[in-house]
Design an enzyme around this catalytic site. Structure first.
Site, PDB file in Angstrom:
ATOM      1  N   CYS A  84       5.381  -1.995  -1.628  1.00  0.00           N
ATOM      2  CA  CYS A  84       4.982  -3.066  -2.400  1.00  0.00           C
ATOM      3  C   CYS A  84       3.558  -3.631  -2.341  1.00  0.00           C
ATOM      4  O   CYS A  84       2.542  -2.842  -1.965  1.00  0.00           O
ATOM      5  CB  CYS A  84       5.929  -4.267  -2.073  1.00  0.00           C
ATOM      6  N   ARG A  85       3.088  -4.795  -2.422  1.00  0.00           N
ATOM      7  CA  ARG A  85       1.581  -5.189  -2.265  1.00  0.00           C
ATOM      8  C   ARG A  85       1.431  -5.417  -0.761  1.00  0.00           C
ATOM      9  O   ARG A  85       0.365  -4.922  -0.466  1.00  0.00           O
ATOM     10  CB  ARG A  85       1.477  -6.350  -3.177  1.00  0.00           C
TER      11      ARG A  85
END
Length: 120
Positions: A84-85
């Site tokens: 993800c981030r």
């Protein structure tokens, strides 16, 4: 004075071990080669994905995993590499997938770490 020296040596050894990855920082820093049958899963939101993602990644936002993952990864033994981030949503997605019976999950953490670990 001798006790202080011993304590400092222990601290130095622990710090060195952390940097070397010897205390269970499972695979951090090493290059991962994706198996041919692996799925690289991006669990961010569509806008984030469209702004940039790792080549070959498939988007399934973390909040839709339970509803959509079976259509993307029907075989629960398929290796799935998740990012993800920052690593928070990938961890959530991995937990959700485990609860659904997926067995071969690798949490790559955030996108920067995932790129580094994948050599991309």
């Amino acid at each position: 004075m001798r006790n202080l020296t011993e304590i400092m040596m222990v601290v130095l050894v622990v710090v060195a071990a952390l940097f070397a990855g010897c205390l269970g920082l499972k695979g951090r820093g090493e290059i991962v080669k994706l198996p041919d049958n692996a799925v690289l899963l991006d669990v961010r939101q569509p806008g984030e994905f469209n702004a940039g993602h790792i080549d070959g990644a498939v988007l399934v936002p973390h909040d839709t995993i339970k509803d959509k993952i079976a259509s993307v990864v029907p075989d629960k033994e398929t290796p799935v590499y998740v990012y993800c981030r920052s690593g928070r949503r990938s961890a959530m997605a991995v937990r959700s997938m485990r609860s659904l019976g997926y067995t071969n999950l690798i949490d790559l953490g955030g996108m920067a770490e995932a790129r580094e670990r994948l050599g991309k």
